[in-house]
Design a protein around this motif. Structure first.
Motif, PDB file in Angstrom:
ATOM      1  N   MET A   1       9.637  -6.888 -28.555  1.00 49.56           N
ATOM      2  CA  MET A   1       9.507  -5.457 -28.623  1.00 49.56           C
ATOM      3  C   MET A   1       8.274  -5.048 -27.819  1.00 49.56           C
ATOM      4  N   LYS A   2       8.441  -4.054 -26.986  1.00 47.12           N
ATOM      5  CA  LYS A   2       7.325  -3.546 -26.199  1.00 47.12           C
ATOM      6  C   LYS A   2       6.695  -2.381 -26.944  1.00 47.12           C
ATOM      7  N   THR A   3       5.390  -2.325 -26.939  1.00 47.35           N
ATOM      8  CA  THR A   3       4.700  -1.216 -27.594  1.00 47.35           C
ATOM      9  C   THR A   3       3.731  -0.583 -26.604  1.00 47.35           C
ATOM     10  N   ASN A   4       3.502   0.702 -26.789  1.00 47.11           N
ATOM     11  CA  ASN A   4       2.496   1.398 -26.005  1.00 47.11           C
ATOM     12  C   ASN A   4       1.990   2.578 -26.811  1.00 47.11           C
ATOM     13  N   THR A   5       0.948   3.211 -26.323  1.00 43.54           N
ATOM     14  CA  THR A   5       0.349   4.339 -27.017  1.00 43.54           C
ATOM     15  C   THR A   5       0.291   5.528 -26.069  1.00 43.54           C
ATOM     16  N   GLU A   6       0.785   6.656 -26.538  1.00 42.19           N
ATOM     17  CA  GLU A   6       0.700   7.896 -25.774  1.00 42.19           C
ATOM     18  C   GLU A   6      -0.483   8.681 -26.331  1.00 42.19           C
ATOM     19  N   LEU A   7      -1.394   9.065 -25.480  1.00 44.96           N
ATOM     20  CA  LEU A   7      -2.551   9.847 -25.901  1.00 44.96           C
ATOM     21  C   LEU A   7      -2.327  11.322 -25.606  1.00 44.96           C
ATOM     22  N   CYS A   8      -2.806  12.175 -26.510  1.00 45.89           N
ATOM     23  CA  CYS A   8      -2.784  13.626 -26.301  1.00 45.89           C
ATOM     24  C   CYS A   8      -1.376  14.150 -26.002  1.00 45.89           C
ATOM     25  N   ILE A   9      -0.540  14.153 -26.999  1.00 49.98           N
ATOM     26  CA  ILE A   9       0.813  14.676 -26.814  1.00 49.98           C
ATOM     27  C   ILE A   9       0.984  15.960 -27.610  1.00 49.98           C
ATOM     28  N   ASP A  10       1.917  16.785 -27.213  1.00 52.32           N
ATOM     29  CA  ASP A  10       2.342  17.939 -27.977  1.00 52.32           C
ATOM     30  C   ASP A  10       3.624  17.537 -28.687  1.00 52.32           C
ATOM     31  N   LEU A  11       3.628  17.664 -30.019  1.00 47.60           N
ATOM     32  CA  LEU A  11       4.790  17.253 -30.801  1.00 47.60           C
ATOM     33  C   LEU A  11       5.311  18.436 -31.604  1.00 47.60           C
ATOM     34  N   LYS A  12       6.559  18.788 -31.360  1.00 47.26           N
ATOM     35  CA  LYS A  12       7.217  19.844 -32.124  1.00 47.26           C
ATOM     36  C   LYS A  12       8.110  19.150 -33.151  1.00 47.26           C
TER      37      LYS A  12
END
Length: 117
Positions: A1-12
């Protein structure tokens, strides 16, 4: 499984019961990365989350009567089904005759309540 982190997102979020997501609570659903749109002034980093309810999450055969010895449930087709609960140990306090009579009383009480509704 590949993992990553998204910084500073807008989530609705679109939630079924909660207004805001509660810390530590798991929500089943669909996370979607929105398509970038320069016309409306946003690019990458916009996501939407829609909470989903599992198809079997709805209660099947809900109880319409719940007694000490018997419960009555309504099936999907609208018919009623009596269900016997685990029989208590018979002995000095509860004889076969007393148990049978109590089951009869509960069935009668449950069915009477359904007919009068």
């Amino acid at each position: 499984m590949k993992t990553n982190t998204e910084l500073c997102i807008d989530l609705k979020t679109k939630l079924q019961n909660d207004v805001l997501m509660k810390p530590g609570k798991d929500y089943p659903g669909i996370l979607r990365r929105e398509i970038p749109n320069e016309e409306f002034g946003f690019d990458d980093g916009r996501y939407s989350f829609t909470e989903t309810i599992h198809p079997t999450a709805g209660k099947r055969n809900p109880h319409v009567f719940n007694g000490l010895y018997v419960s009555i449930t309504r099936k999907d087709d609208g018919s009623y089904r009596p269900n016997f609960k685990q029989m208590p140990e018979l002995g000095a306090k509860l004889s076969v005759d007393n148990y049978s009579f109590e089951v009869y009383r509960e069935l009668r009480q449950g069915l009477k309540g359904l007919i009068e509704k």
